[in-house]
Design a protein around this motif. Sequence first.
Motif, PDB file in Angstrom:
ATOM      1  N   TYR A 118       4.789   3.623   2.700  1.00 29.26           N
ATOM      2  CA  TYR A 118       5.984   3.314   3.477  1.00 29.26           C
ATOM      3  C   TYR A 118       6.899   4.532   3.469  1.00 29.26           C
ATOM      4  N   GLU A 119       7.715   4.642   4.494  1.00 31.59           N
ATOM      5  CA  GLU A 119       8.570   5.827   4.610  1.00 31.59           C
ATOM      6  C   GLU A 119       9.611   5.881   3.510  1.00 31.59           C
ATOM      7  N   HIS A 120      10.166   4.708   3.157  1.00 34.77           N
ATOM      8  CA  HIS A 120      11.230   4.666   2.154  1.00 34.77           C
ATOM      9  C   HIS A 120      10.876   3.694   1.032  1.00 34.77           C
ATOM     10  N   PHE A 121      11.452   3.937  -0.122  1.00 36.04           N
ATOM     11  CA  PHE A 121      11.225   3.124  -1.306  1.00 36.04           C
ATOM     12  C   PHE A 121      11.598   1.664  -1.049  1.00 36.04           C
ATOM     13  N   TYR A 122      12.753   1.441  -0.388  1.00 30.82           N
ATOM     14  CA  TYR A 122      13.200   0.063  -0.204  1.00 30.82           C
ATOM     15  C   TYR A 122      12.262  -0.732   0.692  1.00 30.82           C
ATOM     16  N   LEU A 123      11.539  -0.051   1.587  1.00 34.32           N
ATOM     17  CA  LEU A 123      10.569  -0.761   2.420  1.00 34.32           C
ATOM     18  C   LEU A 123       9.383  -1.238   1.586  1.00 34.32           C
ATOM     19  N   ALA A 124       8.955  -0.413   0.635  1.00 35.73           N
ATOM     20  CA  ALA A 124       7.853  -0.818  -0.239  1.00 35.73           C
ATOM     21  C   ALA A 124       8.254  -2.013  -1.099  1.00 35.73           C
ATOM     22  N   VAL A 125       9.492  -1.987  -1.623  1.00 35.88           N
ATOM     23  CA  VAL A 125       9.956  -3.103  -2.446  1.00 35.88           C
ATOM     24  C   VAL A 125      10.079  -4.371  -1.603  1.00 35.88           C
ATOM     25  N   LEU A 136       5.531  -0.182  -6.948  1.00 37.51           N
ATOM     26  CA  LEU A 136       6.040   0.430  -8.164  1.00 37.51           C
ATOM     27  C   LEU A 136       7.524   0.680  -7.943  1.00 37.51           C
ATOM     28  N   ALA A 137       8.373   0.015  -8.716  1.00 37.07           N
ATOM     29  CA  ALA A 137       9.813   0.025  -8.449  1.00 37.07           C
ATOM     30  C   ALA A 137      10.610   0.445  -9.670  1.00 37.07           C
ATOM     31  N   SER A 138      11.769   0.981  -9.407  1.00 41.16           N
ATOM     32  CA  SER A 138      12.743   1.242 -10.466  1.00 41.16           C
ATOM     33  C   SER A 138      13.351  -0.073 -10.914  1.00 41.16           C
ATOM     34  N   VAL A 139      13.525  -0.244 -12.223  1.00 39.13           N
ATOM     35  CA  VAL A 139      14.159  -1.468 -12.710  1.00 39.13           C
ATOM     36  C   VAL A 139      15.562  -1.614 -12.139  1.00 39.13           C
ATOM     37  N   HIS A 140      16.228  -0.487 -11.841  1.00 37.36           N
ATOM     38  CA  HIS A 140      17.589  -0.545 -11.324  1.00 37.36           C
ATOM     39  C   HIS A 140      17.635  -1.055  -9.885  1.00 37.36           C
ATOM     40  N   MET A 141      16.488  -1.117  -9.243  1.00 42.18           N
ATOM     41  CA  MET A 141      16.433  -1.608  -7.869  1.00 42.18           C
ATOM     42  C   MET A 141      15.961  -3.049  -7.776  1.00 42.18           C
ATOM     43  N   VAL A 142      15.427  -3.596  -8.869  1.00 42.88           N
ATOM     44  CA  VAL A 142      14.839  -4.932  -8.795  1.00 42.88           C
ATOM     45  C   VAL A 142      15.303  -5.858  -9.917  1.00 42.88           C
TER      46      VAL A 142
END
Length: 214
Positions: A118-125, A136-142
Motif C-alpha cells: 500500500y502507498e501509505h502505512f495507514y492504508l495497510a492498517v 505490521l503496525a506501530s503500537v502507537h498507531m493501533v
Amino acid sequence: GPLTISCEPTLCLRLLIPALGELKRDYGLDVRVLAAGGPIDFGRDHCDLAIRRSDFAIPSGVTTRVLAREWTGPVESPALEPHSLDEIPLLLSDTRPDAWRDWMARAGVTFSGPLVRYEHFYLAVQAAEAGQGVALASVHMVAKELAEGRLRAPHRFIEDGTEYVALYPSSRDDERIDICVRWLTDIMAANLASISAGADQAQAGNSTGQGAPE
C-alpha cells in the motif's frame, strides 16, 4: 493563532487527531495539524512543532525531544479465521518497505505469506481492520483499536531501534510546545505500557494452560 503541528500522516490520523480534544479541554490549546513526514523546514512549512520518527538526520538549530521508542508488531482483524502467516497476505507500506523483513529478523521467525503493498502505512492498517490480511503496525498507531477489540495482535511487538521525536526551532520559546510534548509523551508511554501488560497477561494465560496467543 493556533499552534501548528506537522505530524507523520499515519500517526496523525490514528493517534494525534483522535486525541486533540484533550488539548482544548484540558489545556485550552488551539491546534492546527499538518500531515507530513521526513525532513522539516520550519520556515518553509510554517509550523511550530514537528512529530517525526528518527529515520533522518536532524538539521542544526533544531531542538530534539524523544517522545517514545518505536515498537512494531503484526495486527489483524478478530474476524479472521485461525491461520498461519504463511497463508495470509502480509500487508506492507511503501513508506516502510523493509518493515516485515526487519521485524522477522528481530523476532527470529520467517513467514512466507504474499506481500501486498500500500502507498501509505495507514492504508495497510485500515486493510488489516477490514480483514484483508495482517499488517505490521506501530503500537502507537493501533493501541486504541487493540484495547477496543477492533484489532488483535497474534504475535509480539518488538522494538525496532528508532524513536518518535518532537522537533522545533531551538530559538523558539513557547510554553504551548512544552505542553504538547509532555502530553504526547504521556500518551505514548501509556501505549507502550499497554503492550507490556498484554504480554504479561499472555504469559499468565500460557502458564495456566489457557493458551493465549503469542
